[in-house]
Enzyme design. Structure first.
Site, PDB file in Angstrom:
ATOM      1  N   TYR A 265      -2.145  -0.510  10.253  1.00  0.00           N
ATOM      2  CA  TYR A 265      -2.251  -0.860   8.832  1.00  0.00           C
ATOM      3  C   TYR A 265      -0.964  -0.479   8.098  1.00  0.00           C
ATOM      4  CZ  TYR A 265      -3.889  -0.829   3.984  1.00  0.00           C
ATOM      5  OH  TYR A 265      -4.028  -1.054   2.640  1.00  0.00           O
TER       6      TYR A 265
ATOM      7  N   SER B 131       0.847  -1.189   0.000  1.00  0.00           N
ATOM      8  CA  SER B 131       0.000   0.000   0.000  1.00  0.00           C
ATOM      9  C   SER B 131       0.878   1.234   0.000  1.00  0.00           C
ATOM     10  CB  SER B 131      -0.894   0.018   1.245  1.00  0.00           C
ATOM     11  OG  SER B 131      -1.571   1.257   1.379  1.00  0.00           O
TER      12      SER B 131
END
Length: 234
Positions: free
Chosen positions: A140, A127
């Site tokens: 995350y 990501s």
């Protein structure tokens, strides 16, 4: 001979687009997920990616059904938006278990087959948060930074056996993941960050993933490629 591809988290969102892209190229694809895929797949293996033993079992079953493995795409992931002070140990463990540890276990499970064959490609979906994120999503971002680190380690250790390992770092991509935490105002603000003036779609990520696993991408390894519409440049 058609590619034999394993995709974790291939039942929806970016994972489903990746599955469809490989199928369109004539590949045989095994989807490893909790739920059956929305699109057609050659093989489906139900798995609990929080369970390392079940993950190894599922990867082994997929390899057996496909008769080997040429490509592994680790796409399974979860997202939580929580302030740093409010992240619990359970929150941390759940996100890291699925996003990072399952990536490690799947890589370990498939690598011996690729090393013996002296060839293969692993693509890990990380990501933009691995490089840029943190506020409101610390666990995350940490999990995706771990995915990038695992990618580099795999590339360094397995390259001499003909195995490439790369990561893809999507920016804002509209999928069900995170849908409950975004508004129309968020979408407009995020779109404005891209010189292209739009957010990503799953097919943007699928195209780069397919390229990395193709002969055209054979000299790329250890890379974490931004698919962010120019939101992150380097």
């Amino acid at each position: 001979m058609s590619q034999r591809v394993i995709v974790t988290g291939g039942s929806g969102g970016i994972g489903a687009a990746i599955v469809e892209r490989f199928l369109a190229d004539g590949a045989r694809v095994a989807v490893l997920d909790r739920r059956e895929p929305t699109a057609a797949a050659s093989v489906f293996v139900a798995v609990d990616l929080r369970d390392p033993l079940d993950t190894r079992r599922a990867v082994g079953e997929a390899i057996a059904m496909l008769g080997g493995a040429d490509v592994l795409v680790n796409c399974a992931g979860i997202f939580q938006h929580i302030p740093l002070l409010d992240i619990t140990v359970d929150d941390w463990d759940r996100v890291l278990d699925i996003n990072a540890r399952a990536t490690l276990v799947a890589m370990q499970a498939v690598a011996p087959v690729m090393l013996e064959a002296r060839g293969g490609s692993i693509v890990n979906i990380a990501s933009m948060a691995a490089k840029l994120g943190g506020g409101g999503e610390a666990h995350y971002a940490a999990s995706k930074a771990a995915v990038v680190a695992l990618t580099r380690a795999g590339a360094q250790e397995w390259g001499c056996h003909g195995v490439t390992v790369n990561a893809v770092c999507p920016g804002y991509v509209l999928t069900d993941m995170g849908a409950d935490t975004r508004s129309e105002a968020d979408i407009a603000a995020w779109s404005a960050k891209s010189p292209l003036g739009r957010l990503g779609v799953p097919e943007d990520v699928a195209g780069v993933t397919h390229f990395l696993a193709s002969p055209a991408g054979a000299y790329l390894t250890g890379q974490a490629i931004n698919v962010t519409g120019g939101m992150l440049m380097h």
